[in-house]
Design an enzyme around this catalytic site. Sequence first.
Site, PDB file in Angstrom:
ATOM      1  N   GLU A 154      28.392 -19.811  45.233  1.00  0.00           N
ATOM      2  CA  GLU A 154      28.144 -21.142  45.283  1.00  0.00           C
ATOM      3  C   GLU A 154      26.711 -21.758  44.872  1.00  0.00           C
ATOM      4  O   GLU A 154      26.568 -22.820  44.169  1.00  0.00           O
ATOM      5  CB  GLU A 154      28.345 -22.062  46.970  1.00  0.00           C
ATOM      6  CG  GLU A 154      29.500 -21.967  47.279  1.00  0.00           C
ATOM      7  CD  GLU A 154      30.233 -22.303  48.748  1.00  0.00           C
ATOM      8  OE1 GLU A 154      31.206 -22.353  48.808  1.00  0.00           O
ATOM      9  OE2 GLU A 154      29.214 -22.379  49.451  1.00  0.00           O
ATOM     10  N   GLN A 159      34.616 -20.704  61.808  1.00  0.00           N
ATOM     11  CA  GLN A 159      36.013 -20.675  62.643  1.00  0.00           C
ATOM     12  C   GLN A 159      35.952 -19.800  64.078  1.00  0.00           C
ATOM     13  O   GLN A 159      36.231 -20.158  65.155  1.00  0.00           O
ATOM     14  CB  GLN A 159      37.028 -20.678  62.007  1.00  0.00           C
ATOM     15  CG  GLN A 159      37.417 -21.842  61.383  1.00  0.00           C
ATOM     16  CD  GLN A 159      37.842 -23.087  62.217  1.00  0.00           C
ATOM     17  OE1 GLN A 159      38.380 -22.800  63.724  1.00  0.00           O
ATOM     18  NE2 GLN A 159      37.155 -24.288  62.226  1.00  0.00           N
ATOM     19  N   VAL A 204      14.089 -17.061  72.640  1.00  0.00           N
ATOM     20  CA  VAL A 204      14.315 -16.021  73.587  1.00  0.00           C
ATOM     21  C   VAL A 204      13.667 -14.813  73.342  1.00  0.00           C
ATOM     22  O   VAL A 204      13.936 -14.129  72.022  1.00  0.00           O
ATOM     23  CB  VAL A 204      15.901 -15.997  73.828  1.00  0.00           C
ATOM     24  CG1 VAL A 204      16.164 -14.474  74.677  1.00  0.00           C
ATOM     25  CG2 VAL A 204      16.458 -17.127  74.466  1.00  0.00           C
ATOM     26  N   PHE A 235      27.277 -22.577  65.825  1.00  0.00           N
ATOM     27  CA  PHE A 235      28.684 -23.324  65.906  1.00  0.00           C
ATOM     28  C   PHE A 235      29.137 -22.785  67.247  1.00  0.00           C
ATOM     29  O   PHE A 235      29.930 -23.760  67.856  1.00  0.00           O
ATOM     30  CB  PHE A 235      29.534 -22.739  64.706  1.00  0.00           C
ATOM     31  CG  PHE A 235      29.212 -23.299  63.417  1.00  0.00           C
ATOM     32  CD1 PHE A 235      30.215 -24.425  63.376  1.00  0.00           C
ATOM     33  CD2 PHE A 235      28.287 -22.929  62.520  1.00  0.00           C
ATOM     34  CE1 PHE A 235      29.567 -25.281  62.015  1.00  0.00           C
ATOM     35  CE2 PHE A 235      28.377 -23.638  61.485  1.00  0.00           C
ATOM     36  CZ  PHE A 235      28.822 -25.031  61.243  1.00  0.00           C
TER      37      PHE A 235
HETATM   38  C1  LIG Z   1      24.264 -20.142  53.631  1.00  0.00           C
HETATM   39  C2  LIG Z   1      25.341 -20.231  54.299  1.00  0.00           C
HETATM   40  C3  LIG Z   1      26.692 -20.643  54.016  1.00  0.00           C
HETATM   41  C4  LIG Z   1      27.753 -20.235  54.959  1.00  0.00           C
HETATM   42  N1  LIG Z   1      28.915 -20.809  54.518  1.00  0.00           N
HETATM   43  C5  LIG Z   1      29.968 -20.845  55.240  1.00  0.00           C
HETATM   44  C6  LIG Z   1      31.249 -21.380  55.065  1.00  0.00           C
HETATM   45  O1  LIG Z   1      31.264 -21.981  53.930  1.00  0.00           O
HETATM   46  N2  LIG Z   1      32.224 -21.302  55.775  1.00  0.00           N
HETATM   47  C7  LIG Z   1      32.094 -20.558  56.948  1.00  0.00           C
HETATM   48  O2  LIG Z   1      32.934 -20.647  57.716  1.00  0.00           O
HETATM   49  N3  LIG Z   1      30.992 -20.018  57.439  1.00  0.00           N
HETATM   50  C8  LIG Z   1      29.758 -20.134  56.555  1.00  0.00           C
HETATM   51  N4  LIG Z   1      28.950 -19.430  56.955  1.00  0.00           N
HETATM   52  C9  LIG Z   1      28.616 -18.657  58.010  1.00  0.00           C
HETATM   53  C10 LIG Z   1      28.749 -19.507  59.329  1.00  0.00           C
HETATM   54  O3  LIG Z   1      27.372 -20.315  59.195  1.00  0.00           O
HETATM   55  C11 LIG Z   1      28.389 -18.299  60.654  1.00  0.00           C
HETATM   56  O4  LIG Z   1      29.374 -17.507  60.536  1.00  0.00           O
HETATM   57  C12 LIG Z   1      28.114 -19.387  61.799  1.00  0.00           C
HETATM   58  O5  LIG Z   1      27.050 -20.093  61.900  1.00  0.00           O
HETATM   59  C13 LIG Z   1      28.151 -18.413  63.103  1.00  0.00           C
HETATM   60  O6  LIG Z   1      27.977 -19.113  64.136  1.00  0.00           O
HETATM   61  P1  LIG Z   1      27.122 -18.669  65.269  1.00  0.00           P
HETATM   62  O7  LIG Z   1      27.093 -19.764  66.500  1.00  0.00           O
HETATM   63  O8  LIG Z   1      27.592 -17.239  65.693  1.00  0.00           O
HETATM   64  O9  LIG Z   1      25.710 -18.491  64.767  1.00  0.00           O
HETATM   65  P2  LIG Z   1      24.621 -19.632  64.106  1.00  0.00           P
HETATM   66  O10 LIG Z   1      25.559 -20.855  63.771  1.00  0.00           O
HETATM   67  O11 LIG Z   1      23.839 -19.146  63.161  1.00  0.00           O
HETATM   68  O12 LIG Z   1      23.835 -19.938  65.417  1.00  0.00           O
HETATM   69  C14 LIG Z   1      22.914 -19.337  66.104  1.00  0.00           C
HETATM   70  C15 LIG Z   1      21.825 -20.195  66.726  1.00  0.00           C
HETATM   71  O13 LIG Z   1      20.921 -19.244  67.535  1.00  0.00           O
HETATM   72  C16 LIG Z   1      19.848 -19.624  67.324  1.00  0.00           C
HETATM   73  N5  LIG Z   1      18.780 -18.411  67.651  1.00  0.00           N
HETATM   74  C17 LIG Z   1      19.054 -17.116  67.103  1.00  0.00           C
HETATM   75  N6  LIG Z   1      18.068 -16.290  67.660  1.00  0.00           N
HETATM   76  C18 LIG Z   1      17.550 -17.101  68.691  1.00  0.00           C
HETATM   77  C19 LIG Z   1      16.638 -16.579  69.783  1.00  0.00           C
HETATM   78  N7  LIG Z   1      15.969 -15.411  69.881  1.00  0.00           N
HETATM   79  N8  LIG Z   1      16.201 -17.294  70.472  1.00  0.00           N
HETATM   80  C20 LIG Z   1      16.684 -18.910  70.621  1.00  0.00           C
HETATM   81  N9  LIG Z   1      17.545 -19.280  69.491  1.00  0.00           N
HETATM   82  C21 LIG Z   1      18.083 -18.163  68.534  1.00  0.00           C
HETATM   83  C22 LIG Z   1      19.422 -20.014  66.058  1.00  0.00           C
HETATM   84  O14 LIG Z   1      18.284 -20.803  66.008  1.00  0.00           O
HETATM   85  C23 LIG Z   1      20.750 -20.817  65.638  1.00  0.00           C
HETATM   86  O15 LIG Z   1      20.670 -22.142  66.063  1.00  0.00           O
HETATM   87  C24 LIG Z   1      27.521 -19.648  56.170  1.00  0.00           C
HETATM   88  C25 LIG Z   1      26.353 -19.037  56.267  1.00  0.00           C
HETATM   89  C26 LIG Z   1      25.402 -19.313  55.665  1.00  0.00           C
HETATM   90  C27 LIG Z   1      23.985 -18.695  55.970  1.00  0.00           C
END
Ligand SMILES: Cc1cc2nc3c(=O)[nH]c(=O)nc-3n(C[C@H](O)[C@H](O)[C@H](O)COP(=O)(O)OP(=O)(O)OC[C@H]3O[C@@H](n4cnc5c(N)ncnc54)[C@H](O)[C@@H]3O)c2cc1C
Length: 432
Positions: free
Chosen positions: A175, A322, A84, A19
Amino acid sequence: MMNIPDSKNPRVVIIGGGFAGVSLAKKLKNKNFQVVLLDKHNYHNFQPLMYQVATGGLEAGSIAYPIRKLVQDHQETFFRIALVERIDTENKKVVTDIGTIYYDYLVIATGSTNNYFGNEEIEKNSMVMKTIPEALSIRSLILENFELALQTNDMEERKALMNFVIVGAGPTGVELAGALAEMKKAVLPKDYPDLDVSMMEINLVQGADHVLDAMSKRSSKAAEKYLKQLGVSIHLKTIVTGYNNKTVTTKGGVSFQSQAVIWSAGVKGAPVKGLEDATDRASRLRVNSFNQVEGFDDVFALGDVAAMYGEKYQFGHPMMAQPAIQQGELLAENLARFANKQSMKKFVYNDKGSMATIGRNKAVVDLPNFHFNGVFAWFVWMFVHLISLIGFKNKALVFWSWTYNYFVFDRESRVIIRPYRKNRDNQKSGND
Ligand SMILES: Cc1cc2nc3c(=O)[nH]c(=O)nc-3n(C[C@H](O)[C@H](O)[C@H](O)COP(=O)(O)OP(=O)(O)OC[C@H]3O[C@@H](n4cnc5c(N)ncnc54)[C@H](O)[C@@H]3O)c2cc1C
């Protein structure tokens, strides 16, 4: 080695196409930067609907979106599938499994990972649901357990195969428990007419004294009521201490015989190696209000992996979509300001609320000043998730599946495409 051309523009390397990383990359479209986006997968994963993939309600493809398609009309944006391994801030480089890349600005958006609180036995034997392959493994395990339950006349074994223990009653646990209960009611009796499906148990185990402890009391109470109506057994104030692949043990002495334990009791940041000095107790990177990692001007962290301490959010923002999206959007603006030697804008989280669904016509919604639950909340939940999905095709697929499942009382994706070999006798678990 990554074959990224040199550019007159400063290079922003973004690690993570979740996200946060995607919202930043989208906002940097055609700005005066060269953008290099790295992710270990080639798709963006919509985690909030992953439990539906795990329970056969949705196909995996409807919650995944190709990252290349997201950035295909961006000038000077390059995507690479790369894991990474570490970053070297002294030499401004990122070391990956496909080579090294130098940066002018580095953005870490690697999200979070499961937290087992040091319990290796639980880590080895339980299932988790952070990625699509893991959700597919859970789906296979559910169906495989029912197939095995049919084959045995040993009632204890059959009960263990049909006993689903979910540890952690946050949104994911709640859920998932609700979706399993709906499968028990409407789907499994039709698929397994020669099996007594009433033997299936769904045990939701929670350390705190209420479910959904990050939501309002009203929502928590309503969710508990819905879960009970669906036949989920809730065990509050119960801390799981171990799972040896057969028996779940808890602090209070309650135990469960189960061949399906799903761990959703904790998450922690997933930082990359090389920033240990800035990592806090929850494995998140300490950032200032401009998302700069402590001690650096040119290294930023966003989303789940970033801990921005403040008066309201003492341990950082909630690990939700968010904050990640909003931080990504603001950082695009701040990078332009920073590059032009202008002062950056502080991040202020606009809390739009939170919600969870427990099943058909059952959801709870907490808006900043207003809480509601029931049928209307369920429609709001569906609408918000539908519009949040990336891409018209995914929206259409999910809308179709939900409409079909609603009217036909079905979960059409209950197929074992990718068998899961569960470690039932202390052999290695894995996928075939
Ligand atoms: C089952 C589940 C249900 C959820 N439901 C909700 C919900 O209903 N509402 C809500 O607001 N939030 C929800 N969340 C939480 C939400 O998904 C996260 O807060 C959000 O995805 C965070 O965004 P981010 O970009 O920080 O991390 P992420 O979206 O997790 O993205 C991280 C990215 O980094 C990549 N990555 C990680 N390490 C490496 C590496 N070393 N090298 C290369 N790439 C790497 C991963 O492949 C991934 O694509 C849920 C989470 C889960 C697991």
